[in-house]
Motif scaffolding. Structure first.
Motif: not given
Length: 395
Positions: A155-177, A200-205
């Motif tokens: 994630l760190e490597h990908t976001l640093k190399k992108m000229e325009t960063p992703p608008k949203v990063v999404s994770v589910v915690n704990p995870g589905n599936p 933005w970071l969206i965390v699904d709890n």
């Protein structure tokens, strides 16, 4: 091309919902048992159901309510966020389940053509939410082969190399599936990477209370973070459809944009459902924990049935209600394995290809009491014994 050509490209290019396909498979399979859908086997607290019965004839439950949720529920949720989740700078919007909460956020935060990040294996409905709103640049990051944790280095490597960063990063915690949890230090690192990149970071709890073996759930808060929660699993309220968004109070205009989306989709979550949620909270989290603790027995039944697959083939089960299974190398068409298990052993599972990982299966251990789970586990064991010995035989 006929009328088909007049249909929305967004809808046409959105993947078919795997649960609809699996439900059709379940209905067409005589005497089937399901370890597929992410549900729990209990109903809401009896006391809460008794209280809500008295509201049926109340005029207020048949009228529209405040878009963001009834005041009593929002106040109770605010106290819960501060007490349990250590979220002190968030506002609340009540939604018709966590899935609707996610769609609200995608519409409010993303434009068509934006980049977003998910991690494999990902939650299929979240992936579809991006697709159907025109967000087609979906970057799927890897999970650790050993733990399935999101790969923060990637994630760190990908976001640093992108000229325009992703608008949203999404994770589910704990995870589905995945059924794994994201340890607090890793969650904080992911949050910091997003903050530095301007994403933005969206965390699904949704499964915050489904933590096993003395693990503890944690949340992160910040002006770039949105947390999603749900009543569906913890309180057995799947059909009542109540979830909520905890979003940063200090971000100017965020509330107004969420209200636009909310007012044009449900207007408000079902009023009687919101009261049931309120009354369920009054039972306390100990009620939820009493339900969840017995799922460990279900988990062990399923893991024992899967032991035939060998070391490293079964992961997850640390949280949520899922185990993540790697199929033997000779059987990588996971959807065909799912269909065969249904035909031959009357057992319904979820193919991992729906979660971005072909050659895997998602197994839910929350949907049945222990005795019924034991029956499903026996079919699962026999199914894999036959698969490994004879392949997908018919007859």
């Amino acid at each position: 091309m006929g009328s088909f050509g007049k249909l929305s490209r967004r809808a046409l290019e959105t993947e078919a919902p795997v649960m609809v396909q699996i439900q059709e498979l379940f209905r067409s399979t005589k005497d089937a048992v399901s370890l597929a859908q992410g549900v729990v086997h209990w109903q809401p607290p009896k006391q809460a159901l008794e209280k809500v019965k008295g509201l049926v004839f109340e005029p207020k439950v048949s009228r529209y309510g405040a878009d963001e949720g009834i005041p009593e529920l929002r106040e109770a949720l605010m106290q819960k966020l501060q007490r349990e989740n250590k979220l002190n700078k968030s506002k609340i919007m009540v939604t018709a389940g966590a899935n609707q909460a996610f769609v609200n956020l995608v519409i409010a935060l993303c434009d068509a053509g934006d980049s977003v990040v998910m991690f494999a294996p990902y939650y299929f409905n979240a992936y579809m939410s991006f697709q159907m709103t025109g967000v087609t640049d979906i970057l799927v990051g890897p999970g650790s082969p050993e733990t399935l944790y999101p790969d923060a280095d990637w994630l760190e490597h990908t976001l640093k190399k992108m000229e325009t960063p992703p608008k949203v990063v999404s994770v589910v915690n704990p995870g589905n599936p995945s059924g794994t949890y994201i340890p607090e230090p890793l969650l904080k690192r992911i949050s910091e990477i997003c903050r530095e990149a301007g994403s933005w970071l969206i965390v699904d709890n949704t499964y915050e209370y489904f933590m096993y073996d003395d693990r503890k759930h944690s949340c992160v808060e910040g002006n770039h973070i949105v947390n999603i929660f749900s009543f569906s699993k913890a309180y057995g309220m799947m059909g009542w459809r109540v979830g909520y968004i905890a979003y940063p109070a200090e971000v100017d205009g965020f509330s107004a944009q969420l209200l636009k989306v909310q007012d044009n989709i449900p207007i408000c979550a079902s009023i009687i459902s919101q009261y049931l949620a309120l009354y369920s909270i009054e039972n306390g989290t100990d009620w939820v924990k009493d339900q969840v603790k017995d799922l460990v027995k279900n988990r062990e039944l399923i893991k024992e049935a899967l032991s035939i697959l060998g070391d490293g083939s079964v992961k997850g089960g640390e949280g949520a209600i899922y185990l993540w299974v790697k199929l033997p190398h000779a059987f990588q068409d996971d959807f065909e394995v799912v269909r065969w298990l249904a035909r031959r052993h009357r057992l319904i599972l979820i193919p991992g290809s729906a979660c971005g990982c072909p050659g895997h299966l998602r197994i839910s251990f929350g949907g049945m009491p222990e005795a019924e789970t034991a029956i499903a586990a026996n079919r699962l064991r026999k199914g894999f014994e036959e698969l490994l010995k004879d392949g997908m035989i018919e007859g």
